[in-house]
Design a protein around this motif. Sequence first.
Motif, PDB file in Angstrom:
ATOM      1  N   LEU A 155       0.098 -11.364  -1.527  1.00 47.51           N
ATOM      2  CA  LEU A 155       0.348 -10.776  -1.925  1.00 47.51           C
ATOM      3  C   LEU A 155      -0.742  -9.858  -1.993  1.00 47.51           C
ATOM      4  O   LEU A 155      -2.051 -10.143  -2.871  1.00 47.51           O
ATOM      5  CB  LEU A 155       1.023 -10.091  -2.781  1.00 47.51           C
ATOM      6  N   LYS A 156      -1.438  -8.869  -0.828  1.00 40.12           N
ATOM      7  CA  LYS A 156      -2.688  -7.721  -1.554  1.00 40.12           C
ATOM      8  C   LYS A 156      -2.457  -6.750  -1.667  1.00 40.12           C
ATOM      9  O   LYS A 156      -1.689  -6.157  -0.943  1.00 40.12           O
ATOM     10  CB  LYS A 156      -3.222  -8.159   0.566  1.00 40.12           C
ATOM     11  N   ASN A 157      -2.919  -6.347  -3.043  1.00 40.05           N
ATOM     12  CA  ASN A 157      -2.690  -4.772  -3.604  1.00 40.05           C
ATOM     13  C   ASN A 157      -3.649  -3.839  -2.639  1.00 40.05           C
ATOM     14  O   ASN A 157      -5.629  -4.360  -2.958  1.00 40.05           O
ATOM     15  CB  ASN A 157      -2.954  -5.009  -4.513  1.00 40.05           C
ATOM     16  N   SER A 158      -3.599  -3.417  -1.732  1.00 43.57           N
ATOM     17  CA  SER A 158      -3.911  -2.664  -0.978  1.00 43.57           C
ATOM     18  C   SER A 158      -3.634  -0.930  -1.767  1.00 43.57           C
ATOM     19  O   SER A 158      -4.027  -0.369  -1.200  1.00 43.57           O
ATOM     20  CB  SER A 158      -3.903  -2.026   0.923  1.00 43.57           C
ATOM     21  N   LEU A 159      -3.804  -0.827  -2.613  1.00 41.18           N
ATOM     22  CA  LEU A 159      -2.810   0.499  -3.441  1.00 41.18           C
ATOM     23  C   LEU A 159      -4.379   0.879  -4.262  1.00 41.18           C
ATOM     24  O   LEU A 159      -3.927   2.343  -3.993  1.00 41.18           O
ATOM     25  CB  LEU A 159      -2.321   0.377  -4.571  1.00 41.18           C
ATOM     26  N   TRP A 160      -5.215   0.127  -4.071  1.00 41.46           N
ATOM     27  CA  TRP A 160      -7.142   0.563  -4.233  1.00 41.46           C
ATOM     28  C   TRP A 160      -6.986   1.380  -5.872  1.00 41.46           C
ATOM     29  O   TRP A 160      -8.776   1.540  -5.546  1.00 41.46           O
ATOM     30  CB  TRP A 160      -7.064   1.954  -3.142  1.00 41.46           C
TER      31      TRP A 160
ATOM     32  N   THR B 102       4.344 -12.226 -17.982  1.00 43.70           N
ATOM     33  CA  THR B 102       4.066 -13.122 -17.500  1.00 43.70           C
ATOM     34  C   THR B 102       2.365 -13.858 -16.377  1.00 43.70           C
ATOM     35  O   THR B 102       2.012 -14.460 -16.507  1.00 43.70           O
ATOM     36  CB  THR B 102       4.860 -13.971 -16.589  1.00 43.70           C
ATOM     37  N   GLN B 103       1.654 -12.541 -16.462  1.00 41.85           N
ATOM     38  CA  GLN B 103       0.519 -12.190 -15.722  1.00 41.85           C
ATOM     39  C   GLN B 103      -0.129 -11.012 -16.075  1.00 41.85           C
ATOM     40  O   GLN B 103       0.542  -9.933 -16.608  1.00 41.85           O
ATOM     41  CB  GLN B 103       0.964 -12.609 -14.104  1.00 41.85           C
ATOM     42  N   CYS B 104      -0.597 -10.941 -15.548  1.00 43.87           N
ATOM     43  CA  CYS B 104      -2.687  -9.644 -15.510  1.00 43.87           C
ATOM     44  C   CYS B 104      -2.296  -8.749 -14.788  1.00 43.87           C
ATOM     45  O   CYS B 104      -1.460  -9.640 -13.261  1.00 43.87           O
ATOM     46  CB  CYS B 104      -3.963 -10.360 -15.758  1.00 43.87           C
ATOM     47  N   PRO B 105      -1.834  -7.676 -14.479  1.00 39.51           N
ATOM     48  CA  PRO B 105      -2.101  -7.375 -13.235  1.00 39.51           C
ATOM     49  C   PRO B 105      -2.475  -7.868 -12.164  1.00 39.51           C
ATOM     50  O   PRO B 105      -3.997  -7.994 -11.839  1.00 39.51           O
ATOM     51  CB  PRO B 105      -1.212  -5.950 -13.531  1.00 39.51           C
ATOM     52  N   ILE B 106      -2.489  -7.741 -10.512  1.00 41.60           N
ATOM     53  CA  ILE B 106      -3.345  -7.633  -9.320  1.00 41.60           C
ATOM     54  C   ILE B 106      -4.150  -6.641  -9.018  1.00 41.60           C
ATOM     55  O   ILE B 106      -3.453  -5.613  -9.561  1.00 41.60           O
ATOM     56  CB  ILE B 106      -2.443  -8.071  -8.266  1.00 41.60           C
ATOM     57  N   LEU B 107      -5.301  -6.713  -8.941  1.00 48.44           N
ATOM     58  CA  LEU B 107      -6.327  -5.352  -9.235  1.00 48.44           C
ATOM     59  C   LEU B 107      -6.344  -4.936  -8.035  1.00 48.44           C
ATOM     60  O   LEU B 107      -6.577  -5.620  -7.118  1.00 48.44           O
ATOM     61  CB  LEU B 107      -7.655  -5.733  -9.394  1.00 48.44           C
ATOM     62  N   PRO B 108      -6.288  -3.492  -8.348  1.00 46.73           N
ATOM     63  CA  PRO B 108      -6.690  -3.303  -6.481  1.00 46.73           C
ATOM     64  C   PRO B 108      -7.758  -3.545  -5.657  1.00 46.73           C
ATOM     65  O   PRO B 108      -8.709  -4.870  -6.141  1.00 46.73           O
ATOM     66  CB  PRO B 108      -7.161  -2.119  -6.357  1.00 46.73           C
ATOM     67  N   GLY B 109      -7.249  -4.316  -4.576  1.00 47.08           N
ATOM     68  CA  GLY B 109      -8.170  -5.481  -3.762  1.00 47.08           C
ATOM     69  C   GLY B 109      -7.939  -6.881  -3.578  1.00 47.08           C
ATOM     70  O   GLY B 109      -8.681  -7.517  -2.781  1.00 47.08           O
ATOM     71  N   ASP B 110      -7.217  -6.901  -5.038  1.00 50.25           N
ATOM     72  CA  ASP B 110      -7.449  -8.912  -4.694  1.00 50.25           C
ATOM     73  C   ASP B 110      -5.960  -9.697  -4.078  1.00 50.25           C
ATOM     74  O   ASP B 110      -4.748  -8.868  -4.362  1.00 50.25           O
ATOM     75  CB  ASP B 110      -7.062  -8.698  -6.196  1.00 50.25           C
ATOM     76  N   THR B 111      -6.406 -11.027  -4.263  1.00 48.72           N
ATOM     77  CA  THR B 111      -4.951 -11.328  -3.623  1.00 48.72           C
ATOM     78  C   THR B 111      -4.295 -12.403  -4.785  1.00 48.72           C
ATOM     79  O   THR B 111      -5.483 -12.798  -4.885  1.00 48.72           O
ATOM     80  CB  THR B 111      -5.508 -12.280  -1.694  1.00 48.72           C
ATOM     81  N   PHE B 112      -2.677 -11.651  -4.278  1.00 43.52           N
ATOM     82  CA  PHE B 112      -2.615 -13.417  -5.354  1.00 43.52           C
ATOM     83  C   PHE B 112      -1.590 -13.739  -5.090  1.00 43.52           C
ATOM     84  O   PHE B 112      -1.006 -13.407  -4.081  1.00 43.52           O
ATOM     85  CB  PHE B 112      -2.275 -12.187  -6.319  1.00 43.52           C
TER      86      PHE B 112
ATOM     87  N   LYS C 226       1.168  -1.651  -0.361  1.00 42.81           N
ATOM     88  CA  LYS C 226       0.315  -0.268   0.129  1.00 42.81           C
ATOM     89  C   LYS C 226       1.123   1.282  -0.074  1.00 42.81           C
ATOM     90  O   LYS C 226       1.965   1.379   0.381  1.00 42.81           O
ATOM     91  CB  LYS C 226      -1.251   0.034   0.742  1.00 42.81           C
ATOM     92  N   TYR C 227       0.109   2.741   0.218  1.00 46.18           N
ATOM     93  CA  TYR C 227       1.215   3.727   0.221  1.00 46.18           C
ATOM     94  C   TYR C 227       0.774   3.950   0.839  1.00 46.18           C
ATOM     95  O   TYR C 227      -0.718   4.444   2.257  1.00 46.18           O
ATOM     96  CB  TYR C 227       0.142   4.788  -0.605  1.00 46.18           C
ATOM     97  N   GLU C 228       2.044   4.759   1.436  1.00 48.43           N
ATOM     98  CA  GLU C 228       2.120   5.158   3.329  1.00 48.43           C
ATOM     99  C   GLU C 228       2.873   6.382   2.890  1.00 48.43           C
ATOM    100  O   GLU C 228       3.752   6.465   2.294  1.00 48.43           O
ATOM    101  CB  GLU C 228       3.086   4.077   3.844  1.00 48.43           C
TER     102      GLU C 228
END
Length: 749
Positions: free
Chosen positions: A96-101, A127-137, A59-61
């Motif tokens: 990995l949880k994308n919490s960048l929103w 090699t992959q689609c990017p991980i969407l906000p809120g998603d866990t990969f 996430k952003y901080e």
Amino acid sequence: MHGCWLSGRSVKVLSILKMIEPVESKSYFLRSLAVFHLICLINFSSVEARTRHNKWEVKYEYKSPDCYKKLTITINGRSPGPTIFAQQGDTVVVELKNSLWTENVAIHWHGIRQLGTPWSDGTAGVTQCPILPGDTFIYKFVVDRAGTYLYHGHYGMQRAAGLYGSIIVSLPDGVSEPFSYDYDRSIILNDWYHASTNEQAAGLSAIPFVFVGEPQSLLINGRGDYNCSLSTTSGSAAGFCNTTNPECSPYSLTVVPGKTYRLRIGSLTSLSALSFEIEGHGMTVVEADGNYVEPVAIRNLYIYSGETYSVLVKADQDSSRNYWATINVVSRKPATPTGLAILNYYPKHPQKHPPTVPTTGPLWNNTTSRLAQSLAFKARQGFITTPPLTSDRVIVFLNTQNKIDGYFKWSLNNLSLILPQTPYLIALKENLTNAFDQGPPPDGYDFANYDVYSVAKNVNATSSNRIYRLRFNSTVDIILQNANTMTVNISETHPWHLHGHDFWVLGYGTGKYNISSDWRKYNLVNPILKNTAPLHPYGWTALRFRADNPGVWAFHCHVESHFYMGMAVVFEEGIEKVGELPSSIKGCGESKGYHRPYGSYSWSLIYQSGCSATAVVAVEYLFCNLRKRFMILQFLKDFCSTLLASPMLIAFLVDAWLEEELDSLRIESVEMGRGIWKQYLGTAQDLAQRWKKERLKVFNHGEFGNHGSTCSPSGMSRDAIDPRINWEPGLSYHLPGISCLHLRGRELN
Ligand SMILES: O=C1O[C@H]([C@@H](O)CO)C(O)=C1O
């Protein structure tokens, strides 16, 4: 029992819940619910290779790495992110949880070859689609070789926003390094900008072009020192730059006098080539990019973005004082102050400044000295892997800066890469031939007529998403040819990084590579293996590798802005040998709909298509009040049909598992479970027997009791298990006999 496919941890109880539901039946629910326990009480005490679980939230901080407060991409609150420690042969799992929103994300495991797991390389668009906000990969890969590696964002320019860290892989037990040292420390180097990466990217893709410019500071282990009086931020400026903020006090490397330290140094700069040195101390280079090198004694280490080195340093100087460890920009005219750390002699105070003025490093434009150091590295005696003596294909890449449709770009043989919407790995595996231009890109340029010393317009340069298709197992030579940029008398340093492989560095030279004679200069005796090598100004670099890793691999300049501006190519090799792709990497471009979200969809899928669905999907359930977790798996067609003709569900009850253990179960069940279910579960009769015994235990509360934990259903609840209802992740459901079933919809494969 053969079926204990879980590794690493002790498996307490595995139960199988089987739901048999004739599709025609009107009263479809608990009547046909069946639960089986499979007791798999094997303790895996002798563990050779472990699974290392990491749960990350990105996430952003606001951080102030160089005293200037800036939105930074953090992992679990840190930038640089947590170091991954593992042992050779271990499996690393990063959930990995994308919490960048508001931003996608992807992380590349730099230097890890991803043998057998090309989908875990973490390169968005390749090699992959990017991980969407809120998603866990979930990234999962084996670290097959000891050494010093890195990880970093590989979507847009996120690496430059602070998304990076180190991976340290130790040797197997009982194996020792061919050099000795007392302690191991890691040092990660970076350059730092105050403009956001979005601003930087916008400038790079604008007309007129706005370059990112020189960085504001240099960071050692995420700490730098910006002169706040230069800050032009108005208004809240006071709070934005604070030189007394402890976040930006210099990194202090404490040493015990007389001891030898192995410094694992990695650089993930956005732009800068660096020279690293420790005042008054010599260094001996022993490892580069995870490979042993013949020891080389140096005073300063030139290090390019994407490289790692191990150097041995002995704390053998006057121990009554501290010393500066410094990094300075080379190869571009520096406009950034020296980056500082303190070599602290125990027991002096770690923050006590050395009495000297920090060195400003070697002359920035001394290309000869940098070339000489590149040439000095050889593979270590006893650890030499000799390259094939000839190659099957030679690709010469002319590196040019040029304009395409008015935009500043970098090109290879006049092609500037624009990543397609559909990642190459998916497009190739699923035969989505419209996803990118299928034509072959060129293996060379106009050798005879191109003058690498003058500004050339390269009017034929175009953007492209073509890729190089390599014959599997062939030997490929890459000659990187530098040239003048669009500015007179300027040729830049480009660190070239190859994914999925190491390459042998056969040679470096100056001027134009002569295809008919320069191969004679190659070192075919003891060349080093690396994954990143510099292309020096106006020079050439010759690399060789075996195309022996099935997958699709990026090869690109590791300067963040240059990659963004198209300085990359993509290689495909042995795509037909790549196994079934996890659905979790899909979902973008033409692979929309290929991504199977988890939860309601998989539930109804199971009932509508029954066992005929080919994919193994899993749904994880949590019995909130009992604190038991159930996993429901749909098995492969063949298994289902052996047992019963009707559709069914099978679930695992996992008793009192830790989150990490559950992750391991979940991941391994998806990957490893496929072939062995039959042996594991026995026949339909076995299952029926077990069910009789187990159903009462579970549904009468007798076995587990109510542990008193509260279930606070979020959202609506249901009164019964109706297999056709839309089970939605995050909602809670009531079951007869069990007060609450919480569906944790998560992607499993
Ligand atoms: O890509 C780049 O653009 C600038 C300059 O060439 C034009 O502004 C620069 O130094 C780069 O590395």
